[in-house]
Design an enzyme around this catalytic site. Structure first.
Site, PDB file in Angstrom:
ATOM      1  N   ASP A  33      -3.110  -8.510   9.415  1.00  0.00           N
ATOM      2  CA  ASP A  33      -2.424  -7.404   9.151  1.00  0.00           C
ATOM      3  C   ASP A  33      -0.978  -7.810   9.530  1.00  0.00           C
ATOM      4  O   ASP A  33      -0.672  -8.923  10.033  1.00  0.00           O
ATOM      5  CB  ASP A  33      -2.730  -6.705  10.340  1.00  0.00           C
ATOM      6  CG  ASP A  33      -3.918  -5.633  10.313  1.00  0.00           C
ATOM      7  OD1 ASP A  33      -4.600  -5.599   9.190  1.00  0.00           O
ATOM      8  OD2 ASP A  33      -4.658  -5.384  11.335  1.00  0.00           O
ATOM      9  N   ASP A  34      -0.014  -7.056   9.070  1.00  0.00           N
ATOM     10  CA  ASP A  34       1.368  -7.382   8.818  1.00  0.00           C
ATOM     11  C   ASP A  34       2.083  -7.417  10.232  1.00  0.00           C
ATOM     12  O   ASP A  34       3.187  -7.928  10.536  1.00  0.00           O
ATOM     13  CB  ASP A  34       2.104  -6.490   7.883  1.00  0.00           C
ATOM     14  CG  ASP A  34       1.970  -4.976   8.455  1.00  0.00           C
ATOM     15  OD1 ASP A  34       1.438  -4.771   9.434  1.00  0.00           O
ATOM     16  OD2 ASP A  34       2.628  -4.348   7.860  1.00  0.00           O
ATOM     17  N   ASP A  35       1.294  -7.007  11.134  1.00  0.00           N
ATOM     18  CA  ASP A  35       1.867  -6.840  12.599  1.00  0.00           C
ATOM     19  C   ASP A  35       1.212  -8.100  13.627  1.00  0.00           C
ATOM     20  O   ASP A  35       1.443  -7.961  14.692  1.00  0.00           O
ATOM     21  CB  ASP A  35       1.693  -5.631  13.324  1.00  0.00           C
ATOM     22  CG  ASP A  35       0.301  -4.965  13.324  1.00  0.00           C
ATOM     23  OD1 ASP A  35      -0.838  -5.773  12.891  1.00  0.00           O
ATOM     24  OD2 ASP A  35       0.087  -3.911  13.759  1.00  0.00           O
ATOM     25  N   GLU A  40     -12.258   0.035   8.172  1.00  0.00           N
ATOM     26  CA  GLU A  40     -12.770  -0.747   6.951  1.00  0.00           C
ATOM     27  C   GLU A  40     -13.310  -2.227   7.627  1.00  0.00           C
ATOM     28  O   GLU A  40     -13.992  -2.944   7.181  1.00  0.00           O
ATOM     29  CB  GLU A  40     -11.505  -0.975   6.136  1.00  0.00           C
ATOM     30  CG  GLU A  40     -10.452  -1.752   6.380  1.00  0.00           C
ATOM     31  CD  GLU A  40      -9.481  -1.433   7.616  1.00  0.00           C
ATOM     32  OE1 GLU A  40      -8.809  -2.454   7.908  1.00  0.00           O
ATOM     33  OE2 GLU A  40      -9.699  -0.527   7.960  1.00  0.00           O
ATOM     34  N   ASP A  41     -12.716  -2.548   8.704  1.00  0.00           N
ATOM     35  CA  ASP A  41     -12.953  -3.978   9.287  1.00  0.00           C
ATOM     36  C   ASP A  41     -14.206  -3.882   9.786  1.00  0.00           C
ATOM     37  O   ASP A  41     -15.179  -4.761   9.738  1.00  0.00           O
ATOM     38  CB  ASP A  41     -12.093  -4.340  10.316  1.00  0.00           C
ATOM     39  CG  ASP A  41     -11.611  -3.244  11.388  1.00  0.00           C
ATOM     40  OD1 ASP A  41     -12.113  -2.055  11.170  1.00  0.00           O
ATOM     41  OD2 ASP A  41     -10.833  -3.284  12.284  1.00  0.00           O
ATOM     42  N   ARG A  79     -13.677   5.255  16.300  1.00  0.00           N
ATOM     43  CA  ARG A  79     -14.287   4.145  15.820  1.00  0.00           C
ATOM     44  C   ARG A  79     -15.682   4.050  16.282  1.00  0.00           C
ATOM     45  O   ARG A  79     -16.550   3.480  15.706  1.00  0.00           O
ATOM     46  CB  ARG A  79     -13.724   2.900  16.537  1.00  0.00           C
ATOM     47  CG  ARG A  79     -12.241   2.715  16.300  1.00  0.00           C
ATOM     48  CD  ARG A  79     -11.784   2.070  14.878  1.00  0.00           C
ATOM     49  NE  ARG A  79     -11.982   0.666  15.363  1.00  0.00           N
ATOM     50  CZ  ARG A  79     -11.623  -0.351  14.289  1.00  0.00           C
ATOM     51  NH1 ARG A  79     -11.401  -0.044  13.140  1.00  0.00           N
ATOM     52  NH2 ARG A  79     -11.737  -1.602  14.529  1.00  0.00           N
ATOM     53  N   ASN A 125       0.689  -1.268  -0.178  1.00  0.00           N
ATOM     54  CA  ASN A 125       0.122   0.094   0.243  1.00  0.00           C
ATOM     55  C   ASN A 125       0.973   1.164   0.099  1.00  0.00           C
ATOM     56  O   ASN A 125       0.286   2.449  -0.005  1.00  0.00           O
ATOM     57  CB  ASN A 125      -0.715  -0.036   1.007  1.00  0.00           C
ATOM     58  CG  ASN A 125      -2.538   0.388   1.036  1.00  0.00           C
ATOM     59  OD1 ASN A 125      -2.962   0.344  -0.214  1.00  0.00           O
ATOM     60  ND2 ASN A 125      -3.156   0.715   2.035  1.00  0.00           N
TER      61      ASN A 125
END
Length: 697
Positions: free
Chosen positions: A517-519, A606-607, A652, A469
């Site tokens: 997610d990448d984390d 987005e989630d 949120r 991204n």
């Protein structure tokens, strides 16, 4: 009739005179009996056809074809020509309405049609089934008003029907009738010789209804709008109300006996001035506005009157009052498809004295559910002539094309309560296909490579798709990525948007997607494999690890996002979750525009949007897997994490409230449920357990 009255000088003058007067009174009384009709019947206003159209005139001669006789043994299989419906090239039935004409019988030139029947014809013409071409029609609706038996000239109307161009003994014709029969017999079926025609009637009983052929419809009431309430009121002062006019004295006595035993029964009858929109309490004569008074009662009685069908049924439903059907062998409206036991109570006429015992056993929760279902049925099928007509045609459509027909839930469950699986997958998705891991990343290469190495050990992983991204920095070459046994694809996006993780990339070839997610590097291969196994059992849901819930804030009067460690969940975040790739397609093409713009503008939620989308379609909650609730990246610094922002929770909550308005409702479903492996905490040898390495809280 001529009466001979003697001259005054006749000795029998006075005697004969009085005899003549008595005979005259008897003749007038007999005449009134033959034309007498109860005042509480529904009479429809008439509309002259000449005021509607410029109509052609057709003179019916007496020498017409011999009328057919009503075939009481008709079924869908022998009195309906299915071939008329299958050779037109349409995937639905086609309905032709005969042009309006003015008919003359040689005596009366004032042909009329009721406003109500005209609305029925309009509803057919406005429906998706209408065709102006009779040669491709599957079904025919005469433009002859058959709605009320009281307005029919039986022989003349039968002649008209039998001289219709496409009549053919009534085959594939639909006759609408709400008031059947005349006094004193009050036949439950319209008294016309209609041959093999289907009848959509309101007075059927089990002895006259041709199951699977005729269609039972309600008697429409002209005062329904007065009964409608803006929302369901669960706190009603009257428990049971009887409001029908001139019911059988035996039933009235039964009601009075019930009233003597309890205080919250209201018994109404007509007032002395006979106003339909007024009812008076039988003992005090206190007047009440009708049908508005029904809005204050939980249950409303529906008795048989002169006819089986009653306007009181729809009037009570419009008011949100649960009908108590005190009839033997009634045919309820649209009984082919509607489950009336969800919306009404049925009591046999011989058991009316047990009414209160039956009603008192219904729990308050069940009462609320029935009130809600009454409102759903009324709003969906009965609140207008248009809905009644369209539903009757929908039933015929499902008979003719059962392969496209609706199932029980489609007819009987409101969209808000309906659970559906739009994926058309088997009950359990096949294991062989495996899943594709879609990793959204920006520039955290270290945690990304750790994550790739970890998930590569999951047996069911088929492929890894990395969504890069970062537009100003190129991703590393594939040779720099960890060398694993599974293929890796890298997709460069055109803009830095969180929605990029949900695009329907062609590189995703499996049904299941692991969005991660990448984390999120703390999940074990056992946890991920078990999560995939759970998804296989629930392929239409979001199945994953980090869970959240939503709550209503009475202070701010808005929805709030809550991340506390509660047992109740309504969202599973797509930072680590399995779902079907179909949802990527819907997220891209069917998500409300305002929601997608909000996500892209705020770089957040987005989630939550994906959870709203799935719940809005399936009306099912997500499924949390395994007990783990800590999802922190030990290799990442706090200032790199999006959720470290102090305003994150506030934003949120704003997302949840905004999405609710965008979807027009709150679709999220709360549940207290978690999926754990079998033998997860049981004291069994490790080698007997399939999933050993499941993280703790």
């Amino acid at each position: 009739m001529l009466l001979k009255i003697p001259l005054p000088n006749s000795p029998t003058c006075y005697k004969n005179f009085f005899i003549s007067i008595i005979l005259l009174i008897v003749i007038i009384y007999i005449y009134q009996l033959t034309t007498y009709t109860k005042v509480n019947l529904v009479y429809y206003d008439k509309v002259r056809l000449v005021n509607l159209h410029k109509l052609p005139v057709k003179l019916l001669e007496d020498s017409v074809k011999k009328p057919a006789i009503l075939n009481k043994k008709c079924t869908y299989w022998d009195c309906f020509n299915l071939y008329r419906c299958g050779n037109t090239g349409h995937d639905r039935i086609t309905v032709y309405v005969y042009p309006l004409k003015k008919y003359l019988d040689g005596r009366d030139a004032s042909s009329v049609i009721s406003k109500e029947y005209y609305r029925i014809l309009e509803a057919v013409i406005d429906s998706k089934y209408y065709t102006a071409n009779p040669n491709e029609a599957c079904l025919f609706v005469p433009s002859v008003d058959t709605l009320s038996q009281d307005n029919l000239q039986t022989n003349f109307t039968t002649k008209i029907l039998n001289n219709l161009e496409y009549w053919s003994g009534g085959e594939n014709h639909l006759i609408y009738n709400m008031i059947a029969g005349k006094a004193p017999e009050f036949s439950p079926v319209v008294e016309l010789d209609v041959g093999n025609a289907m009848i959509a009637g309101a007075d059927f009983d089990t002895f006259t209804f041709r199951t699977g052929f005729d269609i039972s419809i309600p008697i429409f009431s002209p005062v329904l709008k007065l009964a409608e309430e803006p929302e369901i009121n669960y706190n009603r002062p009257w428990f049971l109300t009887s409001s029908q006019i001139s019911i059988d004295p035996l039933y009235m006595q039964e009601l009075e006996d019930l009233q003597a035993k309890t205080s919250n029964i209201l018994i109404l009858d007509s007032c002395y001035y006979h106003n339909y929109t007024k009812r008076c309490e039988i003992s005090t004569n206190q007047p009440y506005d009708y049908p508005q008074i029904l809005q204050k009662s939980t249950f409303c009685t529906i008795f048989r009157g002169e006819r089986m069908g009653q306007t009181a049924l729809l009037e009570s439903m419009a008011a949100g009052c649960i009908p108590v059907i005190m009839m033997d062998s009634p045919i309820m409206p649209f009984n082919d498809v509607l489950d009336w036991k969800r919306a009404a109570i049925f009591i046999l006429e011989d058991h009316i004295d047990n009414t209160m015992t039956v009603l008192r056993k219904i729990t308050p929760q069940h009462v609320r559910e029935m009130q809600k279902h009454v409102r759903f049925l009324y709003n969906t099928y009965f609140s207008s002539f248009k809905q009644i007509v369209e539903t009757s045609l929908d039933i015929i459509q499902d008979r003719v094309f059962p392969q496209w027909g609706r199932v029980y839930d489609d007819w009987n469950v409101s969209p808000d309560d309906r659970t559906s699986n739009p994926l058309f997958l088997p009950i359990t998705a096949p294991r062989a296909q495996g899943f594709t891991a879609v990793i959204l990343t920006y520039d955290r290469l270290e945690s990304l490579f750790i994550l790739i190495e970890k998930i590569s050990k999951v047996p069911s992983l088929m492929k890894i798709v990395v969504v890069w991204n970062h537009q100003r920095k190129a991703p590393p070459a594939l040779s720099k990525f960890p060398q694993i046994a599974k293929p890796i694809s890298v997709i460069r996006t055109k803009a830095n948007k969180l929605s990029n993780r949900f695009l329907p990339y062609e590189e995703i070839e499996t049904e299941a997607i692991l969005s991660i997610d990448d984390d999120i590097v703390m999940l074990t291969s056992d946890e991920l494999e078990f999560g995939y196994e759970v998804w296989r059992e629930f392929p239409d849901r979001i199945v994953g690890f980090p869970s959240r819930t939503h709550i209503w804030d009475n202070v701010t009067k808005s929805w709030k996002y809550e991340s506390e460690w509660t047992n109740e969940i309504s969202m599973v975040l797509t930072g680590a979750a399995f779902y079907h790739k179909y949802w990527n397609y819907l997220y891209t093409t069917a998500l409300p525009t305002g929601v997608k713009n909000w996500v892209d503008d705020h770089m957040n939620c987005e989630d939550i949007a994906m959870n709203f989308l799935v719940a809005n379609i399936t009306n099912k909650p997500p499924i949390k897997v395994a007990p783990r609730k800590k999802f922190k990246c030990p290799e990442c610094t706090n200032n790199e994490m999006l959720s470290a922002d102090l305003g994150h929770m506030v934003e949120r909550s704003q997302c949840v409230d905004f999405f609710t308005k965008a979807f027009g409702r709150m679709p999220l479903q709360s549940v207290e449920f978690r999926a754990d492996p079998v033998l997860y905490k049981d004291p069994f040898p490790e080698k007997l357990k399939r999933f050993n390495n499941i993280g703790s809280l």
